[in-house]
Enzyme design. Structure first.
Site, short mmCIF file in Angstrom:
data_model
loop_
_atom_site.label_atom_id
_atom_site.label_comp_id
_atom_site.label_asym_id
_atom_site.label_seq_id
_atom_site.Cartn_x
_atom_site.Cartn_y
_atom_site.Cartn_z
N ARG A 1 10.89 -43.92 -10.34
CA ARG A 1 11.40 -42.78 -11.14
C ARG A 1 12.87 -42.65 -10.79
O ARG A 1 13.23 -42.46 -9.63
CB ARG A 1 10.64 -41.50 -10.81
CG ARG A 1 11.30 -40.27 -11.41
CD ARG A 1 10.46 -39.03 -11.35
NE ARG A 1 9.39 -39.05 -12.32
CZ ARG A 1 8.73 -37.97 -12.74
NH1 ARG A 1 9.05 -36.77 -12.26
NH2 ARG A 1 7.76 -38.06 -13.62
N HIS B 1 9.73 -42.10 -20.80
CA HIS B 1 8.64 -41.69 -19.91
C HIS B 1 7.33 -42.27 -20.46
O HIS B 1 6.45 -41.54 -20.93
CB HIS B 1 8.59 -40.15 -19.87
CG HIS B 1 7.81 -39.59 -18.72
ND1 HIS B 1 7.22 -40.36 -17.74
CD2 HIS B 1 7.52 -38.29 -18.38
CE1 HIS B 1 6.60 -39.59 -16.86
NE2 HIS B 1 6.77 -38.33 -17.23
N GLN C 1 3.65 -41.13 -19.33
CA GLN C 1 3.30 -39.82 -19.88
C GLN C 1 2.70 -39.98 -21.28
O GLN C 1 1.63 -39.44 -21.58
CB GLN C 1 4.57 -38.95 -19.95
CG GLN C 1 4.31 -37.56 -20.52
CD GLN C 1 3.54 -36.68 -19.57
OE1 GLN C 1 3.92 -36.52 -18.44
NE2 GLN C 1 2.45 -36.09 -20.05
N ASP D 1 8.75 -29.98 -24.65
CA ASP D 1 9.15 -30.31 -23.28
C ASP D 1 10.35 -29.42 -22.95
O ASP D 1 10.94 -28.78 -23.84
CB ASP D 1 9.51 -31.80 -23.19
CG ASP D 1 9.84 -32.26 -21.77
OD1 ASP D 1 9.49 -31.55 -20.80
OD2 ASP D 1 10.47 -33.33 -21.62
N CYS E 1 4.25 -31.88 -21.41
CA CYS E 1 4.06 -32.82 -20.28
C CYS E 1 4.09 -32.11 -18.93
O CYS E 1 3.60 -32.65 -17.95
CB CYS E 1 5.12 -33.91 -20.34
SG CYS E 1 6.80 -33.29 -20.27
N ARG F 1 -3.26 -37.91 -16.68
CA ARG F 1 -2.30 -38.82 -16.04
C ARG F 1 -3.04 -39.72 -15.06
O ARG F 1 -2.75 -40.91 -14.93
CB ARG F 1 -1.20 -38.02 -15.31
CG ARG F 1 -0.30 -37.18 -16.20
CD ARG F 1 0.52 -38.01 -17.15
NE ARG F 1 1.34 -39.00 -16.48
CZ ARG F 1 2.53 -38.76 -15.91
NH1 ARG F 1 3.05 -37.55 -15.97
NH2 ARG F 1 3.21 -39.73 -15.33
N1 NVA Z 1 12.07 -34.37 -19.81
C1 NVA Z 1 11.63 -33.97 -18.49
C2 NVA Z 1 10.26 -34.49 -18.23
C3 NVA Z 1 9.69 -34.11 -16.90
C4 NVA Z 1 8.34 -34.69 -16.66
C5 NVA Z 1 12.61 -34.45 -17.45
O1 NVA Z 1 13.07 -35.59 -17.57
O2 NVA Z 1 12.95 -33.70 -16.53
N1 CP Z 2 4.93 -34.74 -16.46
C1 CP Z 2 5.44 -35.27 -15.32
O1 CP Z 2 5.89 -36.43 -15.28
O2 CP Z 2 5.35 -34.45 -14.25
P1 CP Z 2 6.04 -34.68 -12.83
O3 CP Z 2 7.52 -34.55 -13.02
O4 CP Z 2 5.47 -33.60 -11.97
O5 CP Z 2 5.70 -36.05 -12.35
#
Ligand code: NVA
Ligand code: CP
Length: 318
Positions: free
Chosen positions: A106, A133, A136, A225, A265, A293
Site C-alpha cells: 500500500r 484500489h 477493494q 467514498d 469502502c 474483503r
Molecule cells: N480513497 C480512499 C480509500 C481508503 C480505503 C483513500 O485512498 O484514502
Molecule cells: N477500505 C479499505 O481499504 O480500508 P483500510 O484503509 O482500512 O484498509
C-alpha cells in the site's frame, strides 16, 4: 527476465473469466468457512505486507485470510526496514522474493508497485495506491453478487471523488457487463488515462456527469467514498466546500432504484460524503462489504500464490 508469476496491480491484470472464476471460488470459500470447514490451501506459504499508508481492513483481512488458509504473514513496518533508509526497490524486491510467497503493498505513487512488480519474482498485490484500489473492487463485486445474484446488467452509481476507488470501478466496468454512472465535481473526475484506456469497451455503459441525481436514477447500487483520500489531507477544507451537493443522503437515495443498496469502502466520514442516516440505514451493506474483503482476498491469494513458479523452486528442481 522471464516472468512466470502473476501480479494484481489493477483489475485488468485478471481476465473477465478469471474474475468470474475467482468470485465463485471466494463465495465457496466463504460458505465453507461459515460451515466450520477448514481449508489448508496455503499451508507453508507466507506473504509480506508493506504499507506506507494507514489501513485497518486491508491489512487485517489479508493477514487473517492467510491464517485461515493455513499460511502466515509478516507485517513489515516500512519505518523499521532498510527500505525507509533508501535500499532500492530492485534490491528489496529481489531479496524479499527469496523469503516470501507474495507481497501486498500500500503506497502513494502507482509507479512504486509497478517497480516492485518488475523486480519481484513473487506476486505483488496492490493494497491501494493513489491511482487504484483493485482488491477493494474485486471484493465489492463479491458482495454485489452475494446480494444481487449477479453484477451483470446492474447499474452502479458512484457519487463523489474520482479517486483510486472510482478509477478501479472504471476498470471493472471496462471488463464486466454492468453500467457505471459517475457523478463527480468538475476537475475531480476519474483519471483521464484510465478513462481513455476504458474507451470503447465501456461505450454505452459508462456515464460521467456532475449531477448526483442523474447518476443515481434507477441505480441498483449507490457507492461513495471519502472526499479527501489519504495523502490529500491538506486539500481537505477546500474539498469539503467543493463536494457539498455530492453527499449520499436520504433525499438522494429516493432517486435511486427501489431496491438500491448503499456501499462505501470505509472508513466513512458520516455527515460528509454520506449521511449518518443512510450509513446506518437499511439500504447500507457496508459491514457485509467490509467482511468480504476477507473472503474475496482468499480467492485472490489462492490464485496468485498457487499458480506462479517461484524462482527458488525452479532453481532447486533437478
Ligand atoms: N480513497 C480512499 C480509500 C481508503 C480505503 C483513500 O485512498 O484514502
Ligand atoms: N477500505 C479499505 O481499504 O480500508 P483500510 O484503509 O482500512 O484498509
Amino acid at each position: 527476465m522471464k516472468k512466470t508469476k502473476r501480479d494484481f496491480l489493477r483489475l485488468t491484470d485478471f481476465t473477465a473469466g478469471e474474475v468470474d472464476a475467482l468470485l465463485k471460488r471466494s463465495l465457496a470459500l466463504k460458505k465453507r468457512w461459515k460451515k466450520g470447514l477448514r481449508d489448508n490451501s496455503l499451508a507453508g506459504k507466507c506473504i509480506g505486507l508493506i504499507f506506507d499508508k494507514a489501513s485497518t481492513r486491508t491489512r487485517v483481512s489479508f493477514e487473517v485470510a492467510m491464517r485461515q488458509l493455513g499460511g502466515s504473514s509478516i507485517y513489515l513496518d516500512p519505518g523499521t526496514t532498510q527500505i525507509k533508509r533508501g535500499e532500492s526497490i530492485a534490491d528489496s524486491a529481489r531479496v524479499l522474493s527469496r523469503y516470501l510467497d507474495g507481497v501486498v503493498l500500500r503506497t502513494f505513487d502507482h509507479a512504486i508497485v509497478e517497480e516492485w512488480s518488475r523486480w519481484a519474482s513473487v506476486p505483488i498485490i496492490n493494497g491501494l495506491t493513489d491511482l487504484l484500489h483493485p482488491c477493494q473492487i474485486f471484493c465489492d463485486l463479491l458482495t454485489i453478487v452475494e446480494k444481487k445474484k449477479t453484477y451483470r446488467g446492474l447499474k452502479l452509481a458512484y457519487v463523489g471523488d474520482g479517486n483510486n476507488v472510482a478509477n478501479s470501478w472504471v476498470e471493472a466496468a471496462s471488463m464486466l457487463d454492468f453500467s457505471l454512472a459517475l457523478a463527480c465535481p468538475k476537475w475531480y473526475e476519474p483519471d483521464a488515462h484510465i478513462l481513455k484506456e476504458a474507451g470503447e469497451k465501456v461505450k454505452g455503459r459508462l456515464m460521467i456527469s456532475q449531477d448526483p441525481v442523474e447518476a443515481v436514477r434507477g441505480a441498483d447500487i449507490v457507492y461513495t467514498d471519502v472526499w479527501a483520500s489519504m495523502g490529500q489531507e491538506e486539500e481537505r477544507e477546500e474539498r469539503l466546500k467543493t463536494f457539498q451537493g455530492y453527499r449520499v443522503d436520504a433525499k438522494l437515495m429516493q432517486k435511486a432504484g427501489e431496491n438500491a443498496l448503499v456501499m462505501h469502502c470505509l472508513p466513512a466520514h458520516a455527515g460528509e460524503e454520506i449521511s449518518a442516516e443512510v450509513l446506518e440505514g437499511p439500504q447500507s451493506i457496508v459491514f457485509d462489504q467490509a467482511e468480504n474483503r476477507l473472503h474475496g482476498q482468499k480467492g485472490i491469494l489462492e490464485f496468485l500464490l498457487r499458480t506462479y513458479q517461484p524462482q527458488r523452486a525452479q532453481r532447486t528442481k533437478r
